[in-house]
Motif scaffolding. Structure first.
Motif, mmCIF file in Angstrom:
data_model
loop_
_atom_site.group_PDB
_atom_site.id
_atom_site.type_symbol
_atom_site.label_atom_id
_atom_site.label_comp_id
_atom_site.label_asym_id
_atom_site.label_seq_id
_atom_site.Cartn_x
_atom_site.Cartn_y
_atom_site.Cartn_z
ATOM 1 N N GLY A 1 0.775 -1.228 0.000
ATOM 2 C CA GLY A 1 0.000 0.000 0.000
ATOM 3 C C GLY A 1 0.805 1.274 0.000
ATOM 4 N N GLU A 2 2.125 1.181 0.136
ATOM 5 C CA GLU A 2 2.929 2.396 0.189
ATOM 6 C C GLU A 2 3.026 3.005 -1.205
ATOM 7 N N GLU A 3 2.511 4.220 -1.337
ATOM 8 C CA GLU A 3 2.456 4.864 -2.640
ATOM 9 C C GLU A 3 3.734 5.612 -2.970
ATOM 10 N N LEU A 4 4.022 5.666 -4.270
ATOM 11 C CA LEU A 4 5.144 6.451 -4.766
ATOM 12 C C LEU A 4 4.710 7.907 -4.873
ATOM 13 N N GLN A 5 5.662 8.827 -4.726
ATOM 14 C CA GLN A 5 5.382 10.234 -4.965
ATOM 15 C C GLN A 5 5.500 10.468 -6.472
ATOM 16 N N LEU A 6 4.423 10.932 -7.076
ATOM 17 C CA LEU A 6 4.378 11.113 -8.521
ATOM 18 C C LEU A 6 4.566 12.582 -8.886
ATOM 19 N N PRO A 7 5.152 12.866 -10.030
ATOM 20 C CA PRO A 7 5.706 11.926 -11.000
ATOM 21 C C PRO A 7 7.056 11.381 -10.538
ATOM 22 N N VAL A 8 7.343 10.160 -10.932
ATOM 23 C CA VAL A 8 8.577 9.478 -10.552
ATOM 24 C C VAL A 8 9.701 9.934 -11.491
ATOM 25 N N LEU A 9 10.895 10.108 -10.929
ATOM 26 C CA LEU A 9 12.026 10.607 -11.718
ATOM 27 C C LEU A 9 12.934 9.495 -12.243
ATOM 28 N N TYR A 10 12.898 8.297 -11.608
ATOM 29 C CA TYR A 10 13.841 7.240 -11.979
ATOM 30 C C TYR A 10 13.120 5.956 -12.394
ATOM 31 N N VAL A 11 13.742 5.248 -13.325
ATOM 32 C CA VAL A 11 13.287 3.929 -13.759
ATOM 33 C C VAL A 11 14.492 3.003 -13.643
ATOM 34 N N VAL A 12 14.342 1.899 -12.927
ATOM 35 C CA VAL A 12 15.417 0.918 -12.793
ATOM 36 C C VAL A 12 15.035 -0.319 -13.601
ATOM 37 N N VAL A 13 15.899 -0.670 -14.552
ATOM 38 C CA VAL A 13 15.660 -1.809 -15.436
ATOM 39 C C VAL A 13 16.469 -2.996 -14.946
ATOM 40 N N SER A 14 15.794 -4.135 -14.790
ATOM 41 C CA SER A 14 16.447 -5.361 -14.326
ATOM 42 C C SER A 14 16.018 -6.528 -15.206
ATOM 43 N N HIS A 15 16.538 -7.699 -14.883
ATOM 44 C CA HIS A 15 16.027 -8.932 -15.476
ATOM 45 C C HIS A 15 15.715 -9.884 -14.343
ATOM 46 N N THR A 16 14.829 -10.821 -14.596
ATOM 47 C CA THR A 16 14.460 -11.760 -13.536
ATOM 48 C C THR A 16 15.538 -12.821 -13.342
ATOM 49 N N ALA A 17 16.416 -12.975 -14.342
ATOM 50 C CA ALA A 17 17.507 -13.949 -14.328
ATOM 51 C C ALA A 17 17.013 -15.390 -14.364
ATOM 52 N N GLY A 18 15.726 -15.571 -14.597
ATOM 53 C CA GLY A 18 15.160 -16.914 -14.698
ATOM 54 C C GLY A 18 14.861 -17.257 -16.147
ATOM 55 N N SER A 19 13.883 -18.098 -16.326
ATOM 56 C CA SER A 19 13.490 -18.521 -17.666
ATOM 57 C C SER A 19 12.846 -17.369 -18.423
ATOM 58 N N HIS A 20 13.083 -17.342 -19.723
ATOM 59 C CA HIS A 20 12.397 -16.361 -20.554
ATOM 60 C C HIS A 20 11.075 -16.962 -21.028
ATOM 61 N N CYS A 21 10.230 -16.108 -21.570
ATOM 62 C CA CYS A 21 8.956 -16.559 -22.111
ATOM 63 C C CYS A 21 8.730 -15.830 -23.422
ATOM 64 N N ASP A 22 8.159 -16.525 -24.396
ATOM 65 C CA ASP A 22 8.006 -15.887 -25.708
ATOM 66 C C ASP A 22 6.608 -16.022 -26.298
ATOM 67 N N SER A 23 5.655 -16.411 -25.487
ATOM 68 C CA SER A 23 4.265 -16.472 -25.927
ATOM 69 C C SER A 23 3.393 -15.994 -24.763
ATOM 70 N N PRO A 24 2.188 -15.511 -25.054
ATOM 71 C CA PRO A 24 1.323 -15.084 -23.953
ATOM 72 C C PRO A 24 1.104 -16.172 -22.906
ATOM 73 N N ALA A 25 0.954 -17.422 -23.336
ATOM 74 C CA ALA A 25 0.728 -18.504 -22.370
ATOM 75 C C ALA A 25 1.951 -18.731 -21.487
#
Length: 194
Positions: A46-70
């Motif tokens: 429930g903790e809200e961010l103060q908008l507008p946000v100034l930063y975006v952090v890009v990561s990867h899950t480091a697990g399996s990839h997925c290439d179809s909606p399913a």
């Protein structure tokens, strides 16, 4: 509409480019698969961010990839299960997840603080994670386009500052994330700042 049919509709919108933001439609956004479509349990965060946000952090899950909606639906559920059940977090840690199917999956969304980059960065950033391991391989172009559309959407909605900065996960924490290949790509994005 059943979950499977709705997810296929989102995939079709993404593949046809009908969800991309347009200059003549302020506030319009890319197709984001809402939590209900990937059957996310109710969030306990429930903790809200103060908008507008100034930063975006890009990561990867480091697990399996997925290439179809399913397969991406299953993968986002797996990530949620790991974060909420194994790590005992209040929800999936990311604000959004990107699949190799070219779709954006809603995590905590634009307004709620994530658990993706540590106590310093979580309260002031949006966490976007590409589902997969990008040490040796790059995400496909459709996944990268989905991320760029998401960022444009955030600016159009006023929840992301027009002067936002993109950071790689490794720029803000000691980690290999977002993987060597994805990191090299995001370093070419116009809003990237080390």
């Amino acid at each position: 509409m059943s979950g499977c049919c709705a997810l296929l509709a989102w995939a079709l919108l993404a593949l046809l480019g009908l969800g991309a933001p347009r200059e003549d439609a302020p506030g319009s956004c890319c197709a984001i698969v809402p939590r209900r479509e990937w059957k996310a349990p109710a969030s306990k965060c429930g903790e809200e961010l103060q908008l507008p946000v100034l930063y975006v952090v890009v990561s990867h899950t480091a697990g399996s990839h997925c290439d179809s909606p399913a397969s991406c639906l299953k993968q986002v559920q797996n990530v949620h299960s790991y974060h909420s059940k194994t790590l005992n977090w209040c929800d999936v840690g990311y604000n959004f997840l990107i699949g190799e199917d070219g779709l954006v999956y809603e995590g905590r969304g634009w307004n709620i603080k994530g658990d993706h980059s540590g106590t310093t960065w979580n309260p002031m950033s949006i966490g976007i994670s590409f589902m997969g391991n990008y040490m040796e391989r790059s995400p496909p172009p459709r996944a990268l386009r989905a991320a760029q559309s998401l960022l444009a959407c955030g600016v159009a909605q006023g929840v992301l500052s027009p002067t936002y900065e993109v950071k790689g996960h490794r720029d803000v924490q000691r980690t290999l994330s977002p993987g060597d290949q994805l990191y090299e790509i995001i370093r070419t994005w116009p809003h990237y700042h080390e």
